[in-house]
Design an enzyme around this catalytic site. Sequence first.
Site, mmCIF file in Angstrom:
data_model
loop_
_atom_site.group_PDB
_atom_site.id
_atom_site.type_symbol
_atom_site.label_atom_id
_atom_site.label_comp_id
_atom_site.label_asym_id
_atom_site.label_seq_id
_atom_site.Cartn_x
_atom_site.Cartn_y
_atom_site.Cartn_z
ATOM 1 C CB ILE A 119 -0.954 0.001 1.219
ATOM 2 C CG1 ILE A 119 -0.171 -0.129 2.534
ATOM 3 C CG2 ILE A 119 -1.989 -1.116 1.103
ATOM 4 C CD1 ILE A 119 -1.029 -0.069 3.788
ATOM 5 C CG HIS A 175 -4.431 -5.719 0.646
ATOM 6 N ND1 HIS A 175 -3.346 -6.482 1.046
ATOM 7 C CD2 HIS A 175 -5.456 -6.583 0.463
ATOM 8 C CE1 HIS A 175 -3.717 -7.752 1.101
ATOM 9 N NE2 HIS A 175 -4.977 -7.842 0.746
#
Length: 234
Positions: free
Chosen positions: A99, A115
Site C-alpha cells: 500500500i 489492498h
Amino acid sequence: MEASLQATFDDAKHIVFLTGAGVSTPSGIPDYRSKNGLYTGHRNAEYYLSHACLVQEPEVFYDYVKQNLYYPDAKPNVIHEKQAALTQQDRAMVITQNIDNLYNVAHTKHLVEFHGNMYQVHCQVCGAKVPWQDYLQDPHHDADGGWLRPDVVLYDEGLNELNIQRSVAAMNQADLVVIVGTSMRVYPFAGLLDYRNQLAKVVVVNQEKLDLGFDYTMVQADATAFFNELQVRG
C-alpha cells in the site's frame, strides 16, 4: 542467474507478479510480521488497522497510520523498476499487497493494488479526494470537517470488486506467475493462485521457502540480487 530461468522470462508474454512486503523492505519500509516488522512492536496493530478502530477511535487510527505507514521519502528499488519495465512492454501485470505507492512512483503500467494505497485519501463525508500531504497535517476535511481516510482495505472491510476481477482475469491468462517477497499466507490474496492458468509456469523469489502444493521453481534468495541479474529484453 541460470540461463533457463532468464529464458523463462524472455519467452513469457503474460507475466503476473504477485508481490508483498518483501519487495519494499529494500526501500526502507518495514514488513509486517518479521522480527522488526510493523506488527511485532505493536500488540494491537491489527485493531489499529481495522474498520472498527477507524469508526470508534478515529484519533487512535490516525495517529497509528501517520506514525507507522507513511514513508514519503522511500524510493523504488530494482525489484519495482524491473517489474515496471516489463509492464511497460505490455508483457506483465503487477498484483501487489503493498500500500506504499512505490509501484506508481516506478511508473508501473498494469497494476492492481489489491489492498489499496495509503497515498490516495478521501473524505468520509463528501467523498472528495484530498492530497495525502494535507491528511498528514490534519485528519479533517477543510470543506466540511469530515474525517479523512486513506483508500486502503482495513480489517473488517471488503475488497474492491474491480481489483478482484482484474486479478482473476490476469491469473487466467498468465503464462508465467512470479511470486516475490510474500509468504502467500494472507487470504484472499493467496487464493489468487487457485485461478492461475494451469499451464502457467510458477516461479517464487523469496527468502523463505514456500509450500504451494503444486510444482514450481523456488529461488530462495534475496529478491534484489535476483532482479539485479534479470535482463529485461524488448
